[in-house]
Design a protein around this motif. Structure first.
Motif, PDB file in Angstrom:
ATOM      1  N   SER A 296       1.320  -1.093   0.078  1.00  0.00           N
ATOM      2  CA  SER A 296      -0.116  -0.203  -0.090  1.00  0.00           C
ATOM      3  C   SER A 296       1.032   1.074  -0.329  1.00  0.00           C
ATOM      4  O   SER A 296       1.977   0.895   0.553  1.00  0.00           O
ATOM      5  CB  SER A 296      -0.962   0.223   1.397  1.00  0.00           C
ATOM      6  OG  SER A 296      -0.281   0.138   2.621  1.00  0.00           O
ATOM      7  N   PRO A 297       0.406   3.075  -0.288  1.00  0.00           N
ATOM      8  CA  PRO A 297       1.370   3.553  -0.719  1.00  0.00           C
ATOM      9  C   PRO A 297       1.630   3.819   0.442  1.00  0.00           C
ATOM     10  O   PRO A 297       2.558   5.020   1.206  1.00  0.00           O
ATOM     11  CB  PRO A 297       0.300   4.690  -1.203  1.00  0.00           C
ATOM     12  CG  PRO A 297      -0.823   4.053  -1.934  1.00  0.00           C
ATOM     13  CD  PRO A 297      -1.127   2.555  -0.708  1.00  0.00           C
ATOM     14  N   ASP A 298       1.195   3.760   1.466  1.00  0.00           N
ATOM     15  CA  ASP A 298       1.053   4.289   2.996  1.00  0.00           C
ATOM     16  C   ASP A 298       2.453   2.998   3.880  1.00  0.00           C
ATOM     17  O   ASP A 298       2.628   3.773   4.553  1.00  0.00           O
ATOM     18  CB  ASP A 298       0.131   4.587   4.337  1.00  0.00           C
ATOM     19  CG  ASP A 298      -0.986   3.266   3.939  1.00  0.00           C
ATOM     20  OD1 ASP A 298      -0.144   2.292   3.496  1.00  0.00           O
ATOM     21  OD2 ASP A 298      -1.752   3.303   4.731  1.00  0.00           O
ATOM     22  N   GLY A 299       2.955   2.145   3.027  1.00  0.00           N
ATOM     23  CA  GLY A 299       3.758   1.179   3.743  1.00  0.00           C
ATOM     24  C   GLY A 299       2.922   0.353   4.956  1.00  0.00           C
ATOM     25  O   GLY A 299       3.903  -0.498   5.573  1.00  0.00           O
ATOM     26  N   ASP A 300       1.552   0.709   4.912  1.00  0.00           N
ATOM     27  CA  ASP A 300       1.388  -0.528   5.791  1.00  0.00           C
ATOM     28  C   ASP A 300       0.786  -1.957   5.721  1.00  0.00           C
ATOM     29  O   ASP A 300       0.931  -2.450   6.841  1.00  0.00           O
ATOM     30  CB  ASP A 300      -0.444   0.464   6.765  1.00  0.00           C
ATOM     31  CG  ASP A 300       0.277   2.204   7.513  1.00  0.00           C
ATOM     32  OD1 ASP A 300       1.561   1.988   7.681  1.00  0.00           O
ATOM     33  OD2 ASP A 300      -0.465   2.578   7.565  1.00  0.00           O
ATOM     34  N   THR A 301       0.492  -1.851   4.344  1.00  0.00           N
ATOM     35  CA  THR A 301      -0.182  -3.072   4.409  1.00  0.00           C
ATOM     36  C   THR A 301      -0.331  -3.847   3.109  1.00  0.00           C
ATOM     37  O   THR A 301       0.291  -3.164   2.165  1.00  0.00           O
ATOM     38  CB  THR A 301      -2.208  -3.081   4.039  1.00  0.00           C
ATOM     39  OG1 THR A 301      -2.691  -2.407   5.021  1.00  0.00           O
ATOM     40  CG2 THR A 301      -2.436  -4.415   3.756  1.00  0.00           C
ATOM     41  N   VAL A 302       0.099  -5.227   2.677  1.00  0.00           N
ATOM     42  CA  VAL A 302       0.967  -6.507   2.112  1.00  0.00           C
ATOM     43  C   VAL A 302       0.089  -6.904   1.446  1.00  0.00           C
ATOM     44  O   VAL A 302      -1.040  -7.456   1.571  1.00  0.00           O
ATOM     45  CB  VAL A 302       1.939  -6.304   1.863  1.00  0.00           C
ATOM     46  CG1 VAL A 302       2.521  -7.403   0.829  1.00  0.00           C
ATOM     47  CG2 VAL A 302       3.403  -5.731   2.795  1.00  0.00           C
ATOM     48  N   ALA A 303      -0.452  -6.632   0.164  1.00  0.00           N
ATOM     49  CA  ALA A 303      -1.432  -7.296  -0.888  1.00  0.00           C
ATOM     50  C   ALA A 303      -0.434  -8.775  -1.545  1.00  0.00           C
ATOM     51  O   ALA A 303       0.630  -8.401  -2.057  1.00  0.00           O
ATOM     52  CB  ALA A 303      -2.437  -6.331  -1.981  1.00  0.00           C
ATOM     53  N   LEU A 304      -1.099  -9.636  -1.200  1.00  0.00           N
ATOM     54  CA  LEU A 304      -0.296 -10.854  -2.057  1.00  0.00           C
ATOM     55  C   LEU A 304      -1.034 -11.555  -2.747  1.00  0.00           C
ATOM     56  O   LEU A 304      -2.860 -11.806  -2.707  1.00  0.00           O
ATOM     57  CB  LEU A 304      -0.419 -12.160  -1.376  1.00  0.00           C
ATOM     58  CG  LEU A 304       0.018 -11.401   0.388  1.00  0.00           C
ATOM     59  CD1 LEU A 304       0.929 -12.651   1.487  1.00  0.00           C
ATOM     60  CD2 LEU A 304       2.085 -10.765   0.174  1.00  0.00           C
ATOM     61  N   THR A 305      -0.693 -11.955  -4.174  1.00  0.00           N
ATOM     62  CA  THR A 305      -1.967 -12.190  -5.243  1.00  0.00           C
ATOM     63  C   THR A 305      -1.424 -14.013  -4.985  1.00  0.00           C
ATOM     64  O   THR A 305       0.032 -14.222  -5.457  1.00  0.00           O
ATOM     65  CB  THR A 305      -2.179 -12.510  -6.350  1.00  0.00           C
ATOM     66  OG1 THR A 305      -2.671 -10.604  -6.156  1.00  0.00           O
ATOM     67  CG2 THR A 305      -3.015 -12.782  -6.644  1.00  0.00           C
ATOM     68  N   VAL A 306      -1.564 -14.981  -4.560  1.00  0.00           N
ATOM     69  CA  VAL A 306      -0.907 -16.457  -4.593  1.00  0.00           C
ATOM     70  C   VAL A 306      -1.638 -17.187  -5.454  1.00  0.00           C
ATOM     71  O   VAL A 306      -3.646 -17.180  -5.833  1.00  0.00           O
ATOM     72  CB  VAL A 306      -1.215 -17.548  -3.469  1.00  0.00           C
ATOM     73  CG1 VAL A 306      -0.346 -18.589  -2.580  1.00  0.00           C
ATOM     74  CG2 VAL A 306      -1.016 -16.020  -2.312  1.00  0.00           C
ATOM     75  N   ARG A 307      -0.612 -17.362  -6.847  1.00  0.00           N
ATOM     76  CA  ARG A 307      -1.065 -18.543  -7.839  1.00  0.00           C
ATOM     77  C   ARG A 307      -0.841 -20.207  -7.306  1.00  0.00           C
ATOM     78  O   ARG A 307      -0.478 -20.315  -7.014  1.00  0.00           O
ATOM     79  CB  ARG A 307      -0.304 -18.517  -8.719  1.00  0.00           C
ATOM     80  CG  ARG A 307      -1.151 -19.000  -9.807  1.00  0.00           C
ATOM     81  CD  ARG A 307       0.195 -19.254 -11.389  1.00  0.00           C
ATOM     82  NE  ARG A 307       1.290 -20.097 -10.429  1.00  0.00           N
ATOM     83  CZ  ARG A 307       2.003 -20.497 -11.070  1.00  0.00           C
ATOM     84  NH1 ARG A 307       2.785 -19.916 -11.643  1.00  0.00           N
ATOM     85  NH2 ARG A 307       3.121 -21.727 -10.074  1.00  0.00           N
ATOM     86  N   TYR A 308      -2.097 -20.638  -7.738  1.00  0.00           N
ATOM     87  CA  TYR A 308      -2.029 -22.589  -7.097  1.00  0.00           C
ATOM     88  C   TYR A 308      -2.662 -22.492  -8.467  1.00  0.00           C
ATOM     89  O   TYR A 308      -2.946 -22.777  -9.029  1.00  0.00           O
ATOM     90  CB  TYR A 308      -3.247 -22.827  -5.484  1.00  0.00           C
ATOM     91  CG  TYR A 308      -3.549 -22.152  -5.001  1.00  0.00           C
ATOM     92  CD1 TYR A 308      -2.559 -22.558  -3.398  1.00  0.00           C
ATOM     93  CD2 TYR A 308      -3.570 -20.704  -4.467  1.00  0.00           C
ATOM     94  CE1 TYR A 308      -2.817 -21.962  -2.671  1.00  0.00           C
ATOM     95  CE2 TYR A 308      -3.770 -20.114  -3.166  1.00  0.00           C
ATOM     96  CZ  TYR A 308      -3.129 -20.162  -2.013  1.00  0.00           C
ATOM     97  OH  TYR A 308      -3.269 -20.041  -1.051  1.00  0.00           O
ATOM     98  N   LEU A 309      -1.430 -24.096  -9.052  1.00  0.00           N
ATOM     99  CA  LEU A 309      -1.936 -25.015 -10.035  1.00  0.00           C
ATOM    100  C   LEU A 309      -2.142 -25.986  -9.044  1.00  0.00           C
ATOM    101  O   LEU A 309      -1.850 -26.937  -8.361  1.00  0.00           O
ATOM    102  CB  LEU A 309      -0.701 -25.498 -10.473  1.00  0.00           C
ATOM    103  CG  LEU A 309       0.010 -24.191 -11.361  1.00  0.00           C
ATOM    104  CD1 LEU A 309       1.204 -24.887 -11.547  1.00  0.00           C
ATOM    105  CD2 LEU A 309       0.289 -23.561 -12.151  1.00  0.00           C
ATOM    106  N   ASP A 310      -3.872 -26.969  -9.561  1.00  0.00           N
ATOM    107  CA  ASP A 310      -4.449 -26.950  -9.647  1.00  0.00           C
ATOM    108  C   ASP A 310      -5.069 -27.916 -10.347  1.00  0.00           C
ATOM    109  O   ASP A 310      -5.297 -27.975 -11.463  1.00  0.00           O
ATOM    110  CB  ASP A 310      -5.092 -26.596  -7.885  1.00  0.00           C
ATOM    111  CG  ASP A 310      -5.606 -27.883  -7.050  1.00  0.00           C
ATOM    112  OD1 ASP A 310      -5.470 -28.710  -7.452  1.00  0.00           O
ATOM    113  OD2 ASP A 310      -5.827 -27.232  -6.134  1.00  0.00           O
ATOM    114  N   GLN A 311      -6.264 -28.543  -9.946  1.00  0.00           N
ATOM    115  CA  GLN A 311      -7.280 -29.163 -10.794  1.00  0.00           C
ATOM    116  C   GLN A 311      -8.607 -28.995 -11.034  1.00  0.00           C
ATOM    117  O   GLN A 311      -8.950 -28.330  -9.804  1.00  0.00           O
ATOM    118  CB  GLN A 311      -7.276 -30.681 -11.335  1.00  0.00           C
ATOM    119  CG  GLN A 311      -5.673 -31.422 -11.852  1.00  0.00           C
ATOM    120  CD  GLN A 311      -5.842 -32.724 -11.569  1.00  0.00           C
ATOM    121  OE1 GLN A 311      -6.689 -33.546 -11.415  1.00  0.00           O
ATOM    122  NE2 GLN A 311      -5.094 -33.349 -12.338  1.00  0.00           N
ATOM    123  N   ASP A 312      -9.469 -28.526 -11.911  1.00  0.00           N
ATOM    124  CA  ASP A 312     -11.149 -28.210 -11.852  1.00  0.00           C
ATOM    125  C   ASP A 312     -11.333 -29.736 -11.333  1.00  0.00           C
ATOM    126  O   ASP A 312     -11.194 -31.141 -11.305  1.00  0.00           O
ATOM    127  CB  ASP A 312     -11.457 -28.052 -12.700  1.00  0.00           C
ATOM    128  CG  ASP A 312     -12.245 -28.135 -14.073  1.00  0.00           C
ATOM    129  OD1 ASP A 312     -11.322 -29.699 -13.910  1.00  0.00           O
ATOM    130  OD2 ASP A 312     -11.992 -27.244 -14.706  1.00  0.00           O
TER     131      ASP A 312
END
Length: 418
Positions: A296-312
């Protein structure tokens, strides 16, 4: 007579002082306001105070009752140059400033209770990783003037090689054992001269700590750190195979010890499986991968996008994406939703991300722009191209790791439609 005259003059003088001094203090417009922290020629920044409103720039010092007029709003994080001041008026300390586009005006530094501006040095923090033990991130501050200052390095933890069962989670061990069984049955020669040679239980494999990934905060002094405890198992034919194991995430800060966040296994475990995206992705060997890390611009929070390889449910290979939030002060990790392409707006008070609807051919049928603020998630309505609201960009932008531009207030964003 002369003595009486001198005494009379002294009494009169003291009387004047006694009457004048308290009245002057009472009329001092700066009395009781915050002490100015800025000087002419300084650069300053609009404080991130959490409301996302920013600060108003006016054509003259003071509020409307003093005749000043509103010019524009400066979003939180706006860097300004101080030109003149200070002037105390209407219960605030005012400075004349220049904003990045050259507009000039007056803005309040603070009132009797709080500051709205903070001293800010135009600089960037440069990091250089040292991977050999003892590991550290070497740091330098490079100012706009060209001056370079060496900063105290941040120590990066390191663990000696140890058995996988001391590091991995059970699903990691189970997945590695399944792969080992397949290799031993089909192509045992590919395990020779690897850490897996002679290993009958994946938990016995000796796992070294590999190199680390790091993501510095925009305000400096904080780093989001990812350490890897993984081993690849070669494919039959000798091609490099997928990694098995675990990665751990941490926060490094100047003012305190390392904060351990959470491990995420290099197996599945995705929270939802609604948008089966194309499995043709970067870092294919990593079953689970941090595809996006956005401060975040204020350096207070981190947004993570985690990619999982899996099956439907039909057995198709899929890439699923899930968004998490990390509070850098207490280390809490909060799951958000399935989605990707995160970006921040309004000084970090609002998080945007895209959610998707996909057909059976991995084609994206719909992209929905979502906004998270105050724990509430809403869909942002995007006007059609016929209304002049959407301009299409090449589909080649729709690749893992690309961060698309957005205005500071979050009202305009470049998105991709494939």
């Amino acid at each position: 007579m002369r003595r009486l005259l001198v005494a009379g003059l002294l009494v009169a003088t003291l009387g004047i002082i006694g009457l004048w001094s308290p009245a002057t203090q009472a009329q001092d417009p700066c009395n009781g306001l915050v002490s100015p922290r800025l000087q002419i020629g300084d650069t300053a920044r609009v404080l991130f105070n959490g409301d996302g409103l920013g600060s108003a720039l006016r054509d003259n010092p003071g509020k409307e009752q003093s005749g000043s007029r509103f010019v524009t709003t400066m979003p939180e994080g706006t860097v300004i140059t101080v030109l003149e001041g200070p002037v105390c008026l209407d219960g605030m300390v005012w400075w004349q400033v220049s904003v990045p586009d050259g507009t000039q005006g007056w803005v309040a530094e603070g009132d009797a209770q709080q500051y709205y501006l903070e001293p800010f040095v135009l600089a960037t923090e440069v990091l250089e990783p040292v991977y050999a033990p003892p590991r550290e991130l070497q740091r330098w501050e490079v100012r706009y003037s060209g001056n370079v200052t060496t900063l105290v390095p941040l120590a990066v933890p390191y663990a000696e090689p140890r058995p996988a069962r001391e590091v991995w989670q059970q699903p990691d061990i189970d997945a590695a054992n399944a792969a080992l069984a397949e290799r031993r049955a089909s192509c045992p020669d590919v395990l020779e001269d690897t850490p897996w040679e002679g290993v009958t239980d994946a938990g016995d494999a000796i796992v070294p700590e590999g190199e680390y990934d790091y993501y510095p905060s925009p305000d400096g002094g904080k780093v989001f750190l990812v350490r890897h405890f993984v081993l690849p198992i070669p494919e039959c034919g000798g091609a490099p195979g997928p990694y098995f194991g675990i990665s751990t995430t941490h926060l490094l800060r100047e003012d305190r010890d390392i904060i351990d966040l959470f491990p995420y296994g290099q197996h599945g475990g995705v929270r939802s499986r609604e948008a089966c995206m194309s499995p043709d992705v970067d870092n294919l060997a990593w079953t689970t991968n941090l595809s996006e890390v956005v401060w975040s611009p204020d350096g207070d929070t981190v947004a993570l996008t985690v990619r999982y390889l899996d099956q439907d449910t039909a057995g198709r290979p899929c890439a699923y994406y899930f968004v998490f939030l990390v509070d850098v002060f207490n280390g809490n990790v909060t799951p958000v939703a399935e989605g990707r392409r995160t970006f921040w707006a309004s000084g970090g008070t609002r998080l945007h991300y895209l959610s998707f609807t996909v057909d059976n051919g991995y084609n994206i049928l719909e992209e929905r722009l979502m906004a998270l603020s105050d724990s509430q998630t809403t869909q942002v309505n995007v006007s059609t191209a016929a209304d002049g609201g959407v301009q299409f960009v090449p589909g080649s932008f729709n690749s893992t790791g690309v961060v698309l531009p957005v205005t500071a207030d979050g009202t305009r964003v470049l998105v991709c439609n494939t």
